[in-house]
Structure formats: structure tokens, C-alpha cells
Design a protein around this motif. Structure first.
Motif, PDB file in Angstrom:
ATOM      1  N   GLU A 107     -19.953   4.649  -0.914  1.00 33.83           N
ATOM      2  CA  GLU A 107     -18.665   4.861  -0.268  1.00 33.83           C
ATOM      3  C   GLU A 107     -17.841   3.588  -0.226  1.00 33.83           C
ATOM      4  OE1 GLU A 107     -18.399   5.313   4.053  1.00 33.83           O
ATOM      5  OE2 GLU A 107     -20.594   5.254   4.098  1.00 33.83           O
ATOM      6  N   ALA A 108     -16.534   3.772  -0.312  1.00 28.26           N
ATOM      7  CA  ALA A 108     -15.625   2.632  -0.369  1.00 28.26           C
ATOM      8  C   ALA A 108     -14.269   3.024   0.194  1.00 28.26           C
ATOM      9  CB  ALA A 108     -15.455   2.149  -1.807  1.00 28.26           C
ATOM     10  N   ILE A 109     -13.556   2.025   0.704  1.00 33.30           N
ATOM     11  CA  ILE A 109     -12.140   2.191   1.002  1.00 33.30           C
ATOM     12  C   ILE A 109     -11.391   1.974  -0.306  1.00 33.30           C
ATOM     13  CG2 ILE A 109     -10.153   1.296   2.263  1.00 33.30           C
ATOM     14  CD1 ILE A 109     -12.034   0.341   4.438  1.00 33.30           C
ATOM     15  N   VAL A 110     -10.632   2.958  -0.736  1.00 34.80           N
ATOM     16  CA  VAL A 110      -9.865   2.861  -1.978  1.00 34.80           C
ATOM     17  C   VAL A 110      -8.387   2.932  -1.616  1.00 34.80           C
ATOM     18  CG1 VAL A 110      -9.463   3.806  -4.260  1.00 34.80           C
ATOM     19  CG2 VAL A 110     -11.735   3.966  -3.242  1.00 34.80           C
ATOM     20  N   VAL A 111      -7.681   1.838  -1.832  1.00 35.02           N
ATOM     21  CA  VAL A 111      -6.272   1.745  -1.474  1.00 35.02           C
ATOM     22  C   VAL A 111      -5.419   1.991  -2.708  1.00 35.02           C
ATOM     23  CG1 VAL A 111      -4.456   0.245  -0.573  1.00 35.02           C
ATOM     24  CG2 VAL A 111      -6.774   0.106   0.375  1.00 35.02           C
ATOM     25  N   SER A 112      -4.496   2.946  -2.614  1.00 33.98           N
ATOM     26  CA  SER A 112      -3.511   3.165  -3.674  1.00 33.98           C
ATOM     27  C   SER A 112      -2.343   2.221  -3.426  1.00 33.98           C
ATOM     28  CB  SER A 112      -3.019   4.615  -3.654  1.00 33.98           C
ATOM     29  OG  SER A 112      -4.093   5.510  -3.886  1.00 33.98           O
ATOM     30  N   ARG A 147      -7.217  -0.891 -11.861  1.00 36.31           N
ATOM     31  CA  ARG A 147      -7.963  -0.991 -10.609  1.00 36.31           C
ATOM     32  C   ARG A 147      -8.617  -2.352 -10.486  1.00 36.31           C
ATOM     33  NH1 ARG A 147     -11.962   3.088 -13.106  1.00 36.31           N
ATOM     34  NH2 ARG A 147     -10.572   4.573 -12.138  1.00 36.31           N
ATOM     35  N   SER A 148      -8.880  -2.751  -9.260  1.00 39.24           N
ATOM     36  CA  SER A 148      -9.630  -3.964  -8.971  1.00 39.24           C
ATOM     37  C   SER A 148     -10.380  -3.721  -7.668  1.00 39.24           C
ATOM     38  CB  SER A 148      -8.709  -5.187  -8.862  1.00 39.24           C
ATOM     39  OG  SER A 148      -7.785  -5.021  -7.802  1.00 39.24           O
ATOM     40  N   GLY A 149     -11.253  -4.654  -7.288  1.00 37.07           N
ATOM     41  CA  GLY A 149     -11.961  -4.452  -6.036  1.00 37.07           C
ATOM     42  C   GLY A 149     -13.090  -5.431  -5.831  1.00 37.07           C
ATOM     43  N   MET A 168       0.825  -1.214   0.000  1.00 38.16           N
ATOM     44  CA  MET A 168       0.000   0.000   0.000  1.00 38.16           C
ATOM     45  C   MET A 168       0.853   1.255   0.000  1.00 38.16           C
ATOM     46  SD  MET A 168      -2.960  -0.900   2.776  1.00 38.16           S
ATOM     47  CE  MET A 168      -3.874  -2.440   2.739  1.00 38.16           C
ATOM     48  N   ALA A 169       0.360   2.270  -0.732  1.00 41.12           N
ATOM     49  CA  ALA A 169       0.947   3.602  -0.686  1.00 41.12           C
ATOM     50  C   ALA A 169       0.106   4.539   0.167  1.00 41.12           C
ATOM     51  CB  ALA A 169       1.095   4.182  -2.093  1.00 41.12           C
ATOM     52  N   GLY A 170      -1.178   4.251   0.300  1.00 37.89           N
ATOM     53  CA  GLY A 170      -2.088   5.074   1.083  1.00 37.89           C
ATOM     54  C   GLY A 170      -3.510   4.627   0.860  1.00 37.89           C
ATOM     55  N   ALA A 171      -4.428   5.179   1.653  1.00 42.38           N
ATOM     56  CA  ALA A 171      -5.841   4.786   1.571  1.00 42.38           C
ATOM     57  C   ALA A 171      -6.724   6.024   1.668  1.00 42.38           C
ATOM     58  CB  ALA A 171      -6.198   3.795   2.669  1.00 42.38           C
TER      59      ALA A 171
END
Length: 323
Positions: free
Chosen positions: A286-291, A277-279, A252-255
Motif C-alpha cells: 500500500e502507498a499514498i499515490v498523489v496525482s 511517475r516518481s516516488g 496536487m490534483a488529488g490523492a
């Protein structure tokens, strides 16, 4: 709609409109030489095995191209396609429109001067080759044209220091978990199980039936999936330990917490894999989006996503500083 979004929608829909206009022009040119019923479906060898009225074929062509054009325009505006994804999406639209448009037009050509109710000469393989060539050329044109319209701003470029965090004392341990059940998952499970039983009884228990039953059972373990954030990273799992999806902190780079559109950004619901992207997407919202450090994104739609994302950023800080 802003001028930028209007430009993206116009460019995305343009190749499908052009393909329809070309089809209409050819239709008007040869309509007097067409039989009342057109051969529209062909076996592998080119022999016709399906027919359709001239008016029905025209309606089918117009509907197909207009629906695809509207879908491409919708995703072009709402799909959050950044950088290369935006360019490849536009280029792909040009390629699809050229390929489909040529084949639909070729159907008219093979029916020209065919006897009423009689056989046609078939569908030569060269039309497939030409359609593929047209798709490649149109795709290249679309890639070039995509530079005429700016891609959406990439929210992943935000300063990592500006991301929300949860304050934890030294040595304090924290975790976060939420369920992400969706109403359609149990329905999908029942449909798969019923289809498996039906295929098994009607056809053969060794062909189709077991696969559908297996898919139904696997989907059943995700009737009530849940998301966990802890020192191991982000985990999405079902009723059983496996299968599961885990993104470790090391990747992870950030969320961030942000709204996602299931159809426009991910092309549907479930476990999705798209360019960059995937998920695990159960709904829009709303969602947690992790870079990720690879430059891709992983998202999971879940309530209270802001808390989960903030905790991930705190855990990432701890990992980087070794505290």
C-alpha cells in the motif's frame, strides 16, 4: 490471466523471442564455419580480448533474451503503464531486442572462418551503427504494434469527488505521520560503507572510496525515514532535515491509497523516477499515490496510507475553497 493481460505479455515478449529465433537461425547456418572458441569481447579499436565457447555463447544468448523477454512481459502486465507509457514501453522493448539481438548475431559473423585459436578480423564499428539503426526501426514498429493491445485503464481518471476524505471542523488543524523503515536500508548502508573502506585501502583513498562512504552516510540518514501529511503537503524525510522530498498542496490534483508493485511499476526500490511517475518506494504494497497537476504521479509506500491520502484530499479541499 485475462485475455487483455495475455495480449500485453505476448506483445512485450515477442521481440525478444524473434531476436532469439533469428540468432538460432544464423547459428545453424554458420555453425560449421565457427571455431570452437568465439571472440565475444572487443576493445574500443575492435581487437578481441575475450573468448567463449560456441555452446556457452548460445546459452548466454538464449538466457539473456529469454530473461529480458520475461521481464518485459511481467512489467507489461503488472507495471500499470497507461497511455503513452504503455506505447513507449512496448516500443522500447522492440528497440532493445533489435539492438541486443543484432550485436549478438554480429559476433557470430565476425567469427565465421576464423582460424582455431587465432585472431579474428575484429569487430567493425559499422555493426554498432547498424544495431542502432535496427533499434530505431524496431522501436517505431513497436510503437505501431502497441496500438493492437489496449493499455491498462488509468485509475487516475476517477472523479475527484469520489476520493476519501477526513471530516474536520471549521478551524480544526490535523496532521498525520508514519515511519516507513525497511530492513534492507541498514544493510545497504553497511555494504556501501564497507565497500568504501575496502576500495580506499585496496586502491586509493581519493578514487572511489570517498564517494562510496558519502553515499553510505547519506543513505544512513534514511535508515528510518518517515512520511508527514500537513498543511504544507506531503513530506518524506530522514533522520536529518535534509535531504527530503516535499510535494506541496499547490502541485496536487488529488490523492489515493492503492497497492503498488516496486519492481513492475518503479523498476526497483529507493527514490525512483520513471515515465509519468516518481516516488519513494521501500517495498511493494500500500502507498499514498498523489496525482500531480502536471499529469505525473508521486507515490510513497507506507502503512495506513488510506488515512494519509484522505487527509491530503481534505486539505486540498480547504485550500481550494479558502477555508
Amino acid at each position: 490471466m485475462t485475455s487483455k493481460n495475455l495480449g500485453r505479455a505476448t506483445l512485450a515478449a515477442l521481440p525478444f523471442v524473434l531476436a532469439l529465433l533469428a540468432e538460432l537461425a544464423v547459428h545453424m547456418t554458420v555453425k560449421d564455419r565457427l571455431p570452437a572458441r568465439l571472440a565475444v569481447h572487443f576493445e574500443a579499436g575492435g581487437t578481441a580480448d575475450g573468448y567463449m565457447g560456441v555452446g556457452a555463447h548460445l546459452l548466454y544468448t538464449a538466457t539473456s533474451l529469454l530473461v529480458l523477454g520475461a521481464l518485459w512481459a511481467f512489467i507489461g502486465v503488472n507495471g500499470k503503464l497507461y497511455g503513452r507509457s504503455h506505447r513507449w514501453f512496448i516500443g522500447g522493448g522492440f528497440a532493445v531486442a533489435a539492438f541486443l539481438g543484432y550485436l549478438l548475431t554480429a559476433v557470430l559473423f565476425v567469427n565465421v572462418d576464423a582460424p582455431e585459436g587465432g585472431p579474428v578480423d575484429g569487430f567493425p564499428l559499422r555493426h554498432i551503427v547498424v544495431a542502432l539503426g535496427a533499434a530505431v526501426l524496431a522501436g517505431a514498429l513497436g510503437l505501431a504494434a502497441s496500438r493492437l493491445v489496449p493499455a491498462p485503464e488509468d485509475p487516475r481518471d476517477r472523479d475527484p469527488a469520489s476520493r476519501d476524505r477526513i471530516v474536520l471542523a471549521d478551524g480544526e488543524v490535523a496532521g498525520w505521520a508514519r515511519g516507513i523503515g525497511a530492513w534492507w536500508v541498514p544493510v545497504a548502508v553497511l555494504v556501501l560503507l564497507a565497500a568504501g573502506v575496502t576500495v580506499g585501502l585496496a586502491q586509493n583513498w581519493f578514487i572511489g572510496g570517498p564517494l562510496l562512504l558519502l553515499l553510505g552516510l547519506v543513505a544512513g540518514t534514511f535508515c528510518r525515514p518517515h512520511v508527514t501529511v500537513d498543511r504544507r503537503g506531503l513530506t518524506v524525510s530522514g533522520l536529518l532535515p535534509r535531504p527530503r522530498v516535499r510535494v506541496p498542496l499547490e502541485r496536487m490534483a488529488g490523492a489515493d491509497s492503492r497497492a503498488v508493485n516496486a519492481l513492475a511499476e518503479y523498476g526497483g526500490w529507493g527514490y525512483r523516477i520513471r515515465p509519468e511517475r516518481s516516488g519513494v518506494i521501500t517495498r511493494s504494497g500500500e502507498a499514498i499515490v498523489v496525482s500531480l497537476t502536471s499529469g505525473r504521479e508521486f507515490a510513497v509506500t507506507v502503512d495506513d496510507s488510506a488515512t494519509g491520502a484522505a487527509l491530503l484530499n481534505t486539505l486540498l479541499d480547504r485550500q481550494r475553497t479558502g477555508r
